[in-house]
Design a protein around this motif. Sequence first.
Motif, PDB file in Angstrom:
ATOM      1  N   ALA A   1       0.496  -4.852   6.889  1.00 14.55           N
ATOM      2  CA  ALA A   1       0.547  -3.428   6.605  1.00 14.55           C
ATOM      3  C   ALA A   1       1.386  -3.204   5.353  1.00 14.55           C
ATOM      4  O   ALA A   1       2.517  -3.680   5.265  1.00 14.55           O
ATOM      5  N   PRO A   2       0.858  -2.499   4.351  1.00 15.40           N
ATOM      6  CA  PRO A   2       1.637  -2.261   3.131  1.00 15.40           C
ATOM      7  C   PRO A   2       2.861  -1.405   3.418  1.00 15.40           C
ATOM      8  O   PRO A   2       2.866  -0.581   4.333  1.00 15.40           O
ATOM      9  N   ALA A   3       3.899  -1.616   2.619  1.00 14.38           N
ATOM     10  CA  ALA A   3       5.151  -0.881   2.826  1.00 14.38           C
ATOM     11  C   ALA A   3       5.005   0.602   2.497  1.00 14.38           C
ATOM     12  O   ALA A   3       5.682   1.438   3.078  1.00 14.38           O
ATOM     13  N   GLY A   4       4.092   0.920   1.576  1.00 18.88           N
ATOM     14  CA  GLY A   4       3.919   2.304   1.165  1.00 18.88           C
ATOM     15  C   GLY A   4       2.678   2.930   1.759  1.00 18.88           C
ATOM     16  O   GLY A   4       2.457   2.874   2.975  1.00 18.88           O
ATOM     17  N   GLU A   5       1.866   3.515   0.887  1.00 16.63           N
ATOM     18  CA  GLU A   5       0.651   4.189   1.339  1.00 16.63           C
ATOM     19  C   GLU A   5      -0.376   3.186   1.852  1.00 16.63           C
ATOM     20  O   GLU A   5      -0.352   2.007   1.502  1.00 16.63           O
ATOM     21  N   ALA A   6      -1.290   3.676   2.667  1.00 14.88           N
ATOM     22  CA  ALA A   6      -2.366   2.839   3.197  1.00 14.88           C
ATOM     23  C   ALA A   6      -3.253   2.329   2.065  1.00 14.88           C
ATOM     24  O   ALA A   6      -3.388   2.981   1.020  1.00 14.88           O
ATOM     25  N   GLU A   7      -3.842   1.152   2.269  1.00 12.99           N
ATOM     26  CA  GLU A   7      -4.705   0.531   1.263  1.00 12.99           C
ATOM     27  C   GLU A   7      -6.053   0.186   1.890  1.00 12.99           C
ATOM     28  O   GLU A   7      -6.110  -0.345   3.004  1.00 12.99           O
ATOM     29  N   LEU A   8      -7.126   0.480   1.167  1.00 10.13           N
ATOM     30  CA  LEU A   8      -8.447   0.076   1.630  1.00 10.13           C
ATOM     31  C   LEU A   8      -8.546  -1.439   1.668  1.00 10.13           C
ATOM     32  O   LEU A   8      -7.952  -2.139   0.833  1.00 10.13           O
ATOM     33  N   THR A   9      -9.323  -1.965   2.599  1.00  8.46           N
ATOM     34  CA  THR A   9      -9.523  -3.410   2.672  1.00  8.46           C
ATOM     35  C   THR A   9     -10.383  -3.931   1.527  1.00  8.46           C
ATOM     36  O   THR A   9     -10.529  -5.141   1.358  1.00  8.46           O
ATOM     37  N   ASP A  10     -10.942  -3.028   0.714  1.00  6.99           N
ATOM     38  CA  ASP A  10     -11.787  -3.441  -0.417  1.00  6.99           C
ATOM     39  C   ASP A  10     -11.007  -4.149  -1.517  1.00  6.99           C
ATOM     40  O   ASP A  10     -11.588  -4.927  -2.288  1.00  6.99           O
ATOM     41  N   PHE A  11      -9.695  -3.889  -1.607  1.00  2.74           N
ATOM     42  CA  PHE A  11      -8.949  -4.323  -2.774  1.00  2.74           C
ATOM     43  C   PHE A  11      -7.775  -5.228  -2.397  1.00  2.74           C
ATOM     44  O   PHE A  11      -7.187  -5.096  -1.323  1.00  2.74           O
ATOM     45  N   PRO A  12      -7.389  -6.152  -3.285  1.00  3.41           N
ATOM     46  CA  PRO A  12      -6.194  -6.972  -3.061  1.00  3.41           C
ATOM     47  C   PRO A  12      -4.946  -6.272  -3.577  1.00  3.41           C
ATOM     48  O   PRO A  12      -5.024  -5.323  -4.367  1.00  3.41           O
ATOM     49  N   GLY A  13      -3.787  -6.726  -3.128  1.00  3.60           N
ATOM     50  CA  GLY A  13      -2.510  -6.179  -3.584  1.00  3.60           C
ATOM     51  C   GLY A  13      -1.366  -7.019  -3.060  1.00  3.60           C
ATOM     52  O   GLY A  13      -1.578  -8.112  -2.523  1.00  3.60           O
ATOM     53  N   ARG A  14      -0.158  -6.525  -3.196  1.00  4.08           N
ATOM     54  CA  ARG A  14       1.027  -7.259  -2.726  1.00  4.08           C
ATOM     55  C   ARG A  14       0.988  -7.496  -1.220  1.00  4.08           C
ATOM     56  O   ARG A  14       1.580  -8.450  -0.711  1.00  4.08           O
ATOM     57  N   HIS A  15       0.282  -6.630  -0.507  1.00  2.05           N
ATOM     58  CA  HIS A  15       0.162  -6.743   0.949  1.00  2.05           C
ATOM     59  C   HIS A  15      -0.891  -7.755   1.364  1.00  2.05           C
ATOM     60  O   HIS A  15      -0.990  -8.111   2.548  1.00  2.05           O
ATOM     61  N   GLY A  16      -1.710  -8.215   0.427  1.00  2.00           N
ATOM     62  CA  GLY A  16      -2.864  -9.074   0.743  1.00  2.00           C
ATOM     63  C   GLY A  16      -4.123  -8.305   0.450  1.00  2.00           C
ATOM     64  O   GLY A  16      -4.315  -7.814  -0.647  1.00  2.00           O
ATOM     65  N   GLY A  17      -4.978  -8.165   1.467  1.00  2.00           N
ATOM     66  CA  GLY A  17      -6.203  -7.391   1.282  1.00  2.00           C
ATOM     67  C   GLY A  17      -7.410  -8.269   1.044  1.00  2.00           C
ATOM     68  O   GLY A  17      -7.538  -9.357   1.600  1.00  2.00           O
TER      69      GLY A  17
END
Length: 206
Positions: free
Chosen positions: A188-204
């Motif tokens: 789970a990202p530390a900030g706002e929710a992220e779509l599973t379509d994209f990568p980021g620091r949280h993974g994805g």
Amino acid sequence: PLPGPESPGQQGETFSCMAATERGRAILLFFAWQAKPNRGQIMPETIRINSVTRVVVMSQDNPPAAYVPQGVPVVFETLDAFGNALRSEDDLFSSAGPDCVNPATGPVFIEDAEPGDMLRVDILDIQLAERGLIATMPGLGEMGDRVVERTRFVPIEKGKACFEWQTASGVLRRELPIRPMIGVIGVAPAGEAELTDFPGRHGGNM
């Protein structure tokens, strides 16, 4: 972060994963956090997560499908990248709604993990379905200007993707070895929710 079931107020992380396979028969098995057990060590009971429990947004607000102690193996039943919405080659990418694309089975709550911790996950096995699918759409991807919208199912036999074409001289067959991979995995990202379509620091979407 979510409060743990045994220690109110204790914080943890949620974890989701997905494999891009077809008809929900793929199985993803992983260990959370700890290294593989030493020889002779008793294996803990396996937790199973059905593909009915899935998300398309990685968020702290997602309720856990299960609470998992560190080191306990988990089996995830997964859907393909279109949520198994494309059932035949007449079904096209454009017909799959946004709630279908890149679903992640889960999430699970890793007990005793806290925000900022690094989670080690050992992927023990990925079992594939009997077929995969390829979906193309104009304007999408590196070759989007060279394709038409089309869906094609590909049989999976003995660890190989099997392609067949009808030619003037008969049926042409080619087999390509498969290297299974993870589609979506992360916390789970530390900030706002992220779509599973994209990568980021949280993974994805990897």
